[in-house]
Design a protein around this motif. Structure first.
Motif, short mmCIF file in Angstrom:
data_model
loop_
_atom_site.label_atom_id
_atom_site.label_comp_id
_atom_site.label_asym_id
_atom_site.label_seq_id
_atom_site.Cartn_x
_atom_site.Cartn_y
_atom_site.Cartn_z
N TYR A 194 0.82 -1.21 0.00
CA TYR A 194 0.00 0.00 0.00
C TYR A 194 0.86 1.26 0.00
O TYR A 194 0.48 2.28 -0.60
CB TYR A 194 -1.01 -0.01 1.15
N LYS A 197 1.94 2.00 -3.49
CA LYS A 197 0.82 2.60 -4.23
C LYS A 197 0.64 4.07 -3.84
O LYS A 197 0.31 4.92 -4.69
CB LYS A 197 -0.46 1.82 -3.93
N TYR A 200 3.12 6.05 -5.84
CA TYR A 200 2.61 6.18 -7.21
C TYR A 200 1.49 7.21 -7.29
O TYR A 200 1.46 8.07 -8.18
CB TYR A 200 2.13 4.82 -7.71
N ASP A 201 0.55 7.13 -6.34
CA ASP A 201 -0.59 8.06 -6.36
C ASP A 201 -0.13 9.50 -6.20
O ASP A 201 -0.69 10.41 -6.83
CB ASP A 201 -1.58 7.70 -5.25
N ILE A 236 4.47 -2.01 -10.01
CA ILE A 236 3.65 -0.83 -10.30
C ILE A 236 4.08 -0.15 -11.59
O ILE A 236 3.27 0.46 -12.29
CB ILE A 236 3.69 0.15 -9.11
#
Length: 511
Positions: A194, A197, A200-201, A236
């Protein structure tokens, strides 16, 4: 009359029977309704409800860094964490510093602290952020004013910075119940997935996917950094230009223990104990430590393996360990030359009535129970830094930035730490580190430590790095050690040296 009574009795009997039948029919329906209501109520109870967090907020600031004034945008923002079905299960709060007018190829560094259960405030306000508050050194106290000043050792003059607080730390929070929280957030593998991520977000949210990217982690954050880099790289789809590991937790199986068959636990701790003693004598130099490391790799390891079958080996151990650590030879004799870190921290300062910190053995506090057989106090550095770091960060977020919330800020959560599923003892990030380096010949890697750190001793990293392949270039993984402990950057000179060495691995990527 008797006949009427009998008829009346029959009517009453029929009514009673009918009512009974109705009750029997109604009972399951009522029970079913109750059951359905309970299920609905339970679902509602399982959903953790908080007041909404504020919208992202940005303020313009400036700081004197590297001899010049740097203008930047400081942002407190939130990124949602969602499960496989798209349901929001957590909210991660970050602090970013982005220099104004920066070039499109300006690097961005994502920073994580460790614990598990620590927010990123220590790297933020202690090491590389544009502002700092003093902590982690001898003489610091919880009552010190939480006032920040410009940080001359900040990295903002060559990279933008994003400090990420994992769920359960800072203002970041889970939105599901305790059992689901542990499964989704409080374990090694879910943590990596998480948080990767989240990185990345943020890149997508900020429009920074084309920027050079670096991942930085301290302590357990040093466990996170190479694993996050490899997850980004291989799963990712985001390449990472460099990894910086600060006092990293790289080998969970290397802790000290009297029952350890391997000589490694004793070997890993001894050089940091020797460094602390040399510093007390004002004799700590890299040259002196070369001799300590050579002894540890050689005669010390050999004599440990000889054991009691060779009385002369034990005698040599006692003589050399006593000399290197400054401990009473009688005590070292009783321990067979195998001194664990807890004993060292208690005994090396016993004459002063103080006790050393595992994060820097030369940072001490008064021992509240000096006559107890066992230590009964918390760590001197941990107890002294919670108040100034928490107050300084909350003041910055709520007053300076104006991101108003009445939620509690967790600089260090013991609840998260105790709930953490640490996986297998041999669960090591070195595997992912090797894979990430092998996949990308351009990736830069730097591991840094303080000489006096006994929580994550530098010698563990030294041995790990020395066992790595060359990956086609000498010193592909750089290891630097500075005066100080786990948070060596709290010392002005060590922080400056750290910045100088880091700038070198960012060379060609800075503005």
């Amino acid at each position: 009359m008797d006949r009427g009574r009998r008829r009346g009795g029959e009517v009453i009997a029929r009514l009673v029977t009918a009512l009974a039948a109705t009750s029997l029919l109604a009972a399951p329906i009522a029970a079913q309704d109750k059951k359905e209501t309970s299920t609905v109520e339970k679902k509602v109870d399982d959903e953790v409800k908080f007041p909404p967090l504020p919208a992202d907020k940005t303020v313009r600031q400036s700081a004197s860094i590297g001899g010049r004034s740097i203008a930047y945008d400081a942002t407190i923002g939130t990124i949602s964490v969602r499960d496989d079905k798209g349901k929001e299960i957590g909210q991660v709060v970050y602090t970013s510093y982005v220099a104004t007018g920066g070039a499109a190829n300006r690097p961005v560094t994502f920073a994580f602290n460790g614990g598990p259960g620590a927010s990123s405030v220590y790297l933020n306000l202690g090491a590389v952020g544009p502002k700092r508050v003093q902590f982690g050194a001898q003489g610091n106290a919880p009552s010190d004013a939480p006032i920040t000043t410009d940080n001359p050792n900040s990295w903002l003059d060559f990279t933008d910075l994003v400090f990420i607080d994992p769920v359960g730390t800072g203002f970041s929070r889970s939105l599901v119940d305790e059992e689901k929280t542990k499964k989704a957030f409080y374990a090694n593998d879910p943590d990596i997935k998480y948080l990767s991520k989240v990185v990345y977000d943020w890149l997508v949210k900020a429009g920074r996917l084309r920027s050079p990217k670096y991942v930085m982690g301290e302590s357990y954050g040093g466990y996170r950094a190479p694993r996050i880099a490899y997850e980004l790289q291989s799963q990712i789809g985001v390449g990472v230009n460099g990894i910086v590991m600060v006092s990293p937790y790289l080998d969970p199986a290397s802790g000290d223990g009297a029952t350890a068959l391997s000589p490694l636990p004793w070997m890993i701790d001894l050089p940091s104990m020797a460094a602390a003693h040399l510093e007390q004598q004002h004799q700590l130099t890299p040259a002196a430590m070369v001799d300590v490391e050579a002894y540890t790799r050689g005669a010390f390891a050999t004599d440990l393996l000889r054991g009691r079958t060779d009385p002369q080996a034990v005698s040599r151990l006692v003589t050399n360990v006593s000399r290197l650590t400054g401990l009473d030879p009688a005590l070292v004799q009783k321990m067979g030359g195998r001194v664990d870190s807890a004993t060292f921290l208690r005994e090396i300062h016993r004459a002063d009535g103080t006790i050393g910190s595992v994060y820097d053995s030369n940072v001490t506090a008064f021992d509240p129970f000096p006559w107890s057989a066992q230590r009964q106090s918390n760590d001197p550095i941990l107890d002294a830094l919670i108040a100034p770091t928490t107050s300084a960060m909350v003041d910055f977020v709520t007053r300076v930035v104006g991101w108003k919330t009445d939620a509690r800020y967790h600089a260090l959560s013991y609840e998260v730490n105790s709930a953490w599923d640490r996986g297998k003892p041999d669960d090591t990030p070195v595997t992912d580190l090797r894979k990430a380096i092998a996949n990308d010949p351009k990736m830069a890697v730097m591991i840094v430590h303080g000489w006096d750190d006994l929580s994550c001793p530098f010698f563990a990293s030294r041995l790990i790095v020395d066992q790595m392949p060359s990956f086609g270039a000498t010193e592909r993984v750089k290891l630097n050690v500075y005066p100080g402990g786990h948070m060596f950057y709290s010392r002005e000179d060590s922080g400056a040296a750290f910045k100088r060495d880091a700038r070198a691995i960012y060379a060609g990527k800075a503005e």
